[in-house]
Every structure is written in structure tokens, then in C-alpha cells.
Scaffold this motif. Structure first.
Motif, PDB file in Angstrom:
ATOM      1  N   SER A  79      -5.689  -8.612   2.185  1.00  0.00           N
ATOM      2  CA  SER A  79      -6.035  -8.421   0.778  1.00  0.00           C
ATOM      3  C   SER A  79      -5.347  -7.204   0.167  1.00  0.00           C
ATOM      4  O   SER A  79      -5.428  -6.987  -1.041  1.00  0.00           O
ATOM      5  N   GLN A  80      -4.670  -6.392   0.993  1.00  0.00           N
ATOM      6  CA  GLN A  80      -3.926  -5.222   0.512  1.00  0.00           C
ATOM      7  C   GLN A  80      -4.847  -4.223  -0.205  1.00  0.00           C
ATOM      8  O   GLN A  80      -4.447  -3.552  -1.159  1.00  0.00           O
ATOM      9  N   CYS A  81      -6.069  -4.101   0.272  1.00  0.00           N
ATOM     10  CA  CYS A  81      -7.019  -3.197  -0.382  1.00  0.00           C
ATOM     11  C   CYS A  81      -6.683  -1.721  -0.144  1.00  0.00           C
ATOM     12  O   CYS A  81      -7.127  -0.848  -0.876  1.00  0.00           O
ATOM     13  N   ARG A  82      -5.924  -1.438   0.914  1.00  0.00           N
ATOM     14  CA  ARG A  82      -5.442  -0.101   1.267  1.00  0.00           C
ATOM     15  C   ARG A  82      -6.552   0.848   1.728  1.00  0.00           C
ATOM     16  O   ARG A  82      -6.310   2.040   1.933  1.00  0.00           O
ATOM     17  N   ARG A  83      -7.752   0.353   1.959  1.00  0.00           N
ATOM     18  CA  ARG A  83      -8.803   1.205   2.503  1.00  0.00           C
ATOM     19  C   ARG A  83      -8.457   1.665   3.919  1.00  0.00           C
ATOM     20  O   ARG A  83      -8.938   2.697   4.377  1.00  0.00           O
ATOM     21  N   CYS A  84      -7.633   0.892   4.577  1.00  0.00           N
ATOM     22  CA  CYS A  84      -7.253   1.192   5.958  1.00  0.00           C
ATOM     23  C   CYS A  84      -6.390   2.451   6.062  1.00  0.00           C
ATOM     24  O   CYS A  84      -6.432   3.157   7.076  1.00  0.00           O
ATOM     25  N   VAL A  85      -5.605   2.738   5.038  1.00  0.00           N
ATOM     26  CA  VAL A  85      -4.630   3.831   5.128  1.00  0.00           C
ATOM     27  C   VAL A  85      -5.329   5.169   5.338  1.00  0.00           C
ATOM     28  O   VAL A  85      -4.931   5.971   6.202  1.00  0.00           O
TER      29      VAL A  85
END
Length: 409
Positions: free
Chosen positions: A326-332
Motif C-alpha cells: 500500500s506504500q503507506c511508508r509507516r515501515c520506514v
């Protein structure tokens, strides 16, 4: 068996069975010139169906709701699609390091200029942590890259030009790039201007409206997006403001698993996306003649059957994670090394879902340039929104860095 029967049999085999042969990125190249011609003729003849057209917002560009995505690696498929009545090509200056634009230029060469629509995109360096353009990005640099696109396409102008893969309002409204787009439109080198967005779609779509000069947005849109309600709300606002909406990632990664044993119902996924009338067209990435014909057949009836609705829940009912990020970018921020995990997950999807190894490597290249320290982590601290085993996927797809570029071209 007569020669005619042999020719017909070959066409039917290629039309119905090429999915097995051409699912991999290199497979179409094994066909002989005679077989390619037969396949193209058969595909065009098989697609005399009802087409649904929508107008791309205030651009006035009217096109079928199914357009030609960038996954195919063989010009024969593109020619067959154009001959079948699909008119809109999507490409970008960094797809295959320019080779994709060159291929499309050859496909449209000699055809009337008003018989096709071309979108291309220019990528400029972004700070992956902030989503802002880097300080060295200039209007002149953007224009210079685009001039290279025109040369590769062999055209005097494109129909739609977009700033590529932005994720923040600040990037959409970045004055040097906006002024470059506006200048190129006023000079007649593009008919419409816009952006493409893989992540943080609502903020970016709203910023397109706010800009006052952008005409089009190419956005991820599919039934698996966890923030779907927010995406749809922004699409609705943009469409009411006259913005043309093009959907990508409609097939949500193609497969529910990297082993490719559980395929998402492609027809149902595309129907789902196009049933939203504010989606003016979509760019599914068909790579075979069979897939192309299936995508075109969606226009015969956009209503989802009960069986298709059930199919769209199949992977989740089986507990499969899928390939779509989903490319939410919370992972970064969760990652101890702040790796650009969303780009890595897109690369993983391109490799295992689409079998487009060249695009997979191009997508992960900036990450590989900085090194991938996942193997050195005792444990992964990332809790993925989509449920991915992030460390395993990063280490898996990072192997593509060892494959020479010319082997993937």
C-alpha cells in the motif's frame, strides 16, 4: 490438415495459451516473426467488442476506459493493442532506462498523430525520507530530461506529461517543476500536465487540485488499499474539479503469493476499479495477447458477478498476504536503518507479480546503491500494514542486484 487450418490453430494457440509462455519478461522474444504476426492479427480480430469511452477531465481527451500499461516488453503486443482500438500508452523516461519510450516510438511511427495518446513521466531526485525534491532539482533539468523523451518517442509533443512518483504536497507544488510543466504546455510540447503517485495518494491528489494548473493524476487504485475510503474521497473531489483520473496498480500485484499459484481474478479487479465512473481510464499491465483480450472484455459488462466478488476476497480468506504494497511508508520510521522499504516492496511485486525484472531492478537500484543491511539485523522491528515479512522480502529481492543489466534488458 490444410495450411489455413494450421494458421488458424497457431493463432488460437497463441491467443489462448501465450499466458503460460509470455508470463516471464523475456518470453515473447522466443516467438518467430511469423508467429508474432499471426498472434497480432488474431488478437486484433478477437477484440471487436463494445468499447466504453470516458473523457479525461478538463483535458478533453476521450479514450477507452482500458489503456495500455507499461509492463509489456514486446512491441508486437503494443501494436496489437493499438490495432484493437486501445489508444492511450503510458510510459516514462526511466522505464528500461529509456528503452520503453524508444519501443513505443517505433510502434506509433507512421501512424496518424491523432490516432493515439501518449503519457510520459519525468522523474527527478527526491529525498526518500521527506518526500521533497532535492535542492539540485531545477526547471532546466526537468526540461532537459523531457527533451530526451521526445527524441526517443520520435514526437514533437506528448499528450500528457507528468512529474513522476511524488508523495508529498510540497513536491506537487514545487515551483521549479511546476514552472517547467507550465512552460512546456504553453509551448505546445504537451497538451496536459500532471503527476503520478504511488503513496500518500489523498494528500497528493488534493495538492493537484490546489495547484490550479495541473490537469491529470495517475494514482494507485485497487480493492486492496487499506486507506481506500480516503483515496476515493480525494478522487471524487479531484474529478469534480475537472482533474483527469488515471488508475494504476488496479490488479493489486496480480498474485496472492510469490510462488504464483494463487492468481487474483484480474478481470474482477479491473472491473472493480472501473466501476467508479470518476476513474476515466486504467493502465493494466498486460503482457500477453490473452491478457490484453481479457482486459478489453471487461468493457462488455462492468458489473461484478457474485462469483467475482467472492474471488476478490479469496486470498484474504486463505490468509495470503499478496504482493501489493500500500506504500503507506509507516515501515520506514520503524526500520532501524531507514531503508526505503516501499520501493523494495514495489520491486518485489514487479519481479514476482509481473515478471518484469528490468523494472524491478530499476525500482530497487537506489536502495541497492546505499547497501541493504537487513542481513545484519538480528531481528526486524517493522510491523507491516499488509502483513509482509519485510526482512525476508528485502533480502530476497536484493539478489536482483547481482544480475547484469543487459541480461534483463
Amino acid at each position: 490438415m490444410s495450411d489455413r487450418d494450421i494458421k488458424t490453430g497457431r493463432r488460437e494457440f497463441l491467443r489462448m495459451g501465450l499466458a503460460g509462455l509470455a508470463g516471464a519478461a523475456l518470453a515473447p522474444s522466443i516467438l518467430s516473426a511469423q508467429d508474432k504476426t499471426a498472434a497480432a492479427e488474431g488478437a486484433a480480430a478477437a477484440t471487436e467488442r463494445k468499447f466504453i469511452y470516458r473523457t479525461l477531465g478538463r483535458t478533453g481527451l476521450r479514450m477507452p476506459i482500458v489503456s495500455i500499461g507499461a509492463q509489456a516488453q514486446d512491441p508486437v503486443i503494443f501494436k496489437a493493442a493499438l490495432d484493437a482500438g486501445l489508444t492511450h500508452f503510458d510510459t516514462a523516461e526511466n522505464y528500461g532506462r529509456g528503452q520503453h519510450e524508444t519501443m513505443i516510438g517505433e510502434v506509433v511511427k507512421g501512424r496518424p498523430r491523432d490516432s493515439f495518446v501518449i503519457t510520459t513521466k519525468v522523474y527527478q531526485p527526491l529525498d526518500q525520507k521527506t518526500g521533497f525534491f532535492r535542492s539540485n532539482v531545477t526547471a532546466e533539468g526537468f526540461i532537459s530530461v523531457f527533451e530526451g523523451s521526445l527524441k526517443r518517442l520520435g514526437l514533437d509533443y506528448v499528450d500528457i506529461l507528468e512529474m513522476h512518483a511524488v508523495s508529498k504536497r510540497e513536491a506537487v507544488l514545487f515551483e521549479p517543476v511546476l514552472s517547467a510543466l507550465d512552460k512546456l504546455k504553453k509551448e505546445g510540447k504537451t497538451r496536459a500536465i500532471g503527476v503520478s503517485v504511488h503513496t500518500n495518494e489523498p494528500e497528493v491528489i488534493d495538492a493537484v487540485v490546489e495547484s490550479g494548473i495541473l490537469d491529470v493524476v495517475l494514482t494507485s487504485y485497487n480493492f486492496r488499499q487499506p486507506h481506500l475510503a480516503a483515496v476515493q474521497a480525494s478522487i471524487d473531489r479531484a474529478a469534480k474539479a475537472g482533474i483527469g483520473i488515471v488508475a494504476m496498480k488496479t490488479q493489486a500485484g496480480v498474485f496472492w503469493d510469490k510462488e504464483r499459484k494463487n492468481q487474483i481474478n484480474m478481470k474482477a479487479a479491473l472491473k472493480w476499479a472501473l466501476s467508479n465512473e470518476n476513474i476515466h481510464t486504467a493502465i493494466p499491465g498486460f503482457t500477453t495477447f490473452e491478457q490484453m483480450n481479457e482486459d478489453i472484455s471487461v468493457m462488455e459488462d462492468l458489473a461484478l458477478t457474485d462469483a467475482e466478488k467472492k474471488d476478490l476476497q479469496l486470498g484474504m480468506l486463505k490468509g495470503l498476504e499478496g504482493l501489493y504494497c500500500s506504500q503507506c511508508r509507516r515501515c520506514v520510521d520503524q526500520c532501524a536503518n531507514h531503508i526505503d522499504i516501499p520501493s523494495v516492496m514495489r520491486s518485489f511485486m514487479y519481479a514476482y507479480g509481473y515478471r518484469n525484472l528490468a523494472q524491478a531492478k530499476d525500482t530497487i537500484r537506489p536502495v541497492l546503491d546505499e547497501g541493504v543491511p537487513c542481513a545484519d539485523c538480528a531481528a526486524c522491528s517493522v510491523k507491516c500494514t499488509m502483513g509482509f515479512d519485510v526482512r525476508n522480502r528485502v533480502c530476497d529481492i536484493a539478489r536482483i542486484g547481482q544480475v547484469p543489466d543487459d541480461f534483463l534488458a
